[in-house]
Design an enzyme around this catalytic site. Sequence first.
Site, PDB file in Angstrom:
ATOM      1  N   ASP A 332      40.974   7.137  43.656  1.00  0.00           N
ATOM      2  CA  ASP A 332      39.528   7.318  43.601  1.00  0.00           C
ATOM      3  C   ASP A 332      38.967   6.640  44.852  1.00  0.00           C
ATOM      4  O   ASP A 332      39.657   5.825  45.479  1.00  0.00           O
ATOM      5  CB  ASP A 332      38.982   6.675  42.319  1.00  0.00           C
ATOM      6  CG  ASP A 332      37.475   6.669  42.287  1.00  0.00           C
ATOM      7  OD1 ASP A 332      36.872   7.713  42.574  1.00  0.00           O
ATOM      8  OD2 ASP A 332      36.900   5.610  41.997  1.00  0.00           O
ATOM      9  N   ASP A 551      38.933   3.022  39.107  1.00  0.00           N
ATOM     10  CA  ASP A 551      38.254   1.860  38.517  1.00  0.00           C
ATOM     11  C   ASP A 551      37.120   2.232  37.573  1.00  0.00           C
ATOM     12  O   ASP A 551      36.694   1.421  36.766  1.00  0.00           O
ATOM     13  CB  ASP A 551      37.686   0.964  39.624  1.00  0.00           C
ATOM     14  CG  ASP A 551      36.441   1.581  40.259  1.00  0.00           C
ATOM     15  OD1 ASP A 551      36.496   2.772  40.629  1.00  0.00           O
ATOM     16  OD2 ASP A 551      35.418   0.885  40.351  1.00  0.00           O
TER      17      ASP A 551
END
Length: 661
Positions: A332, A551
């Site tokens: 990400d 996250d």
Amino acid sequence: MTKKQKKVLYRIIIAAVLMVALHFVPVEGYLRFGLYLVPYLIIGYDILRKAALGIIHGEVFDENFLMAVATVGAMLLGLYNESQGLEGEFAEGVAVMLFYQIGELFQAVAVGRSRRNIAALMDIRPDYANIEDGDGQLEQVDPDDVEVGTVIVVRPGEKIPIDGVVVEGASSLNTSALTGESVPREVQEGQEVISGCVNMTGLLKIRTTREFGESTVSKILDLVENSSMKKARTENFITKFARYYTPAVCYSALALAVIPSVVNLVMGNPANWSTWIIRALTFLVISCPCALVISIPLSFFGGIGGASSCGILVKGSNYLEALARTRYVVFDKTGTLTKGVFQVTGIHPSQEFIETIDRERGSESATITEDSVKDGSMAAQRLLEYAACAESYSTHPISKSLKEAYGQEISADHITDVEEIGGHGVTALVKGMQVAAGNHKLMKKLELTCAEPAEAGTVVHVAVGGTYAGYILISDVVKEQSAEAIGALKAAGVKQTVMLTGDSRRAAEQVAEALGLDQVKSELLPADKVEAVEQLLAGKAPSENLAFVGDGINDAPVLSRADIGVAMGALGSDAAIEAADIVLMDDNPMKLALAMRISRKCLRIVYENIVFALAVKAICLVLGAVGIANMWIAIFADVGVMVLAVLNAIRCLKVKTLSVQ
């Protein structure tokens, strides 16, 4: 040593002294057997008891059974020899049990040391929380009894017991037990703190945001304690191997004891029962699988402990093993490769606005450089002031970054008529001047022509007094370790590094180019990320694994779908941490390459122990069957190999961190 281990040590010493002393006692027959039976029972009564209980409970074939059969057989064979006027093999029977107990004690001490090392590294469980009573006195209470929203006091030298926000005080925190980092973290009023850190300098008052059971410290301890529940394929293989291997060698030993003697009788030769029984008993001692069933789990246990000391939490040895075969890593962007914190990276006033400010100052026109933030020109400062004041009532991250960049207190008396226009921006009257701050849609609505920046990032256009005044560029900052992490992963054999993000194409491509990523996909929704990972999974070989690092709460579905999910633990969401298989406690992407190195070292040690143990045992089993290896060689093949394998396994606890700061 524990009390139990000390007791075993005393038994070993007493049995060894008695065995040596009996060697010089001139007795024979049943009396000699009775005397040797004393040290034998002193050192081996617990093994005999475990073997008997195993038979009763239907779990016959284990190392206790092998030792019991081998040593009892040796003692009885010695008694038979004594009755025939030959020298009995009592000393060998006692020695086998003695050295087996020495090996078991060594293994227990080694495992205990490993557990203590991990316990010391993970010694973050707080014993109490301080709460002020009505008289202002501190009262120590159980962290489990502290409710959310309670203000707790943490004095210098104490652990933070529960996650919360600092409401008073400033201090330095030692986070090494959580993150593996030795550099203290500075905190002050308004900042979030996590449990398990040690307060080093100042007094802190913290308003709790979670219950103790939901705090970081509790989750970490739960992860470590439950990590042994999920076994690696190698561990499961060894367990199954021992389940079939032990009965096989027992029946082989029985066949070795009976068949040659029967064949001799059929052929008219002496049966030589004692010779073949001794070989069978030697065969049993050699075959004991202790080295494998002890050292393999210990290796994975040590690998997980070594990773924990570096702030890498692995939820099971199966994930540690899988990490070694990782060839694709998908990231990400925000909060993973970047800090997830928006900062003003450029202030670009229009030429018309520069001239207006210069006229106000009564000076000649000044040239504004491309990096107007560092330039510090009056026009840039005034543009930032107008934007920050107009956005002062908003809680949006972009508004917050504008106010932080301005860095001065904003007086509400100077700001009136604030109007927020959804999807466009905000307008306000700042010091009597009409100010509009927002995106290009807002400028179009005001019928103003705005500049098109070449840089990637979020653009806040500003109009002052009905005239376009310039734009402010706000960007997410790339983490210092991200580029090094990508390089380390490629050096570790990762074939492809990919970034999936919901951010704009321009911003994503800029980050990907700066970090040297192989592939980037932008403007993705959570479902799009899952689809992208599915495509990558379909294109890889079955022996290769794909890891996803994220996250956010929107990353939870992808973390679950990937072969290995890796979450950022410090700033990561609870959903991401729960869904992940591995947690990087300090959000440092460089730790992923370190985790892969720990994994490969652990597997290398596991395979070394397997090959070494099986090779030595195979050779000694053949030598024992043909009568070349005696009981003393059998003791080395069992106890000696186990000790060497355990020593090798302990190496997994030691981790060279190298450049992961």
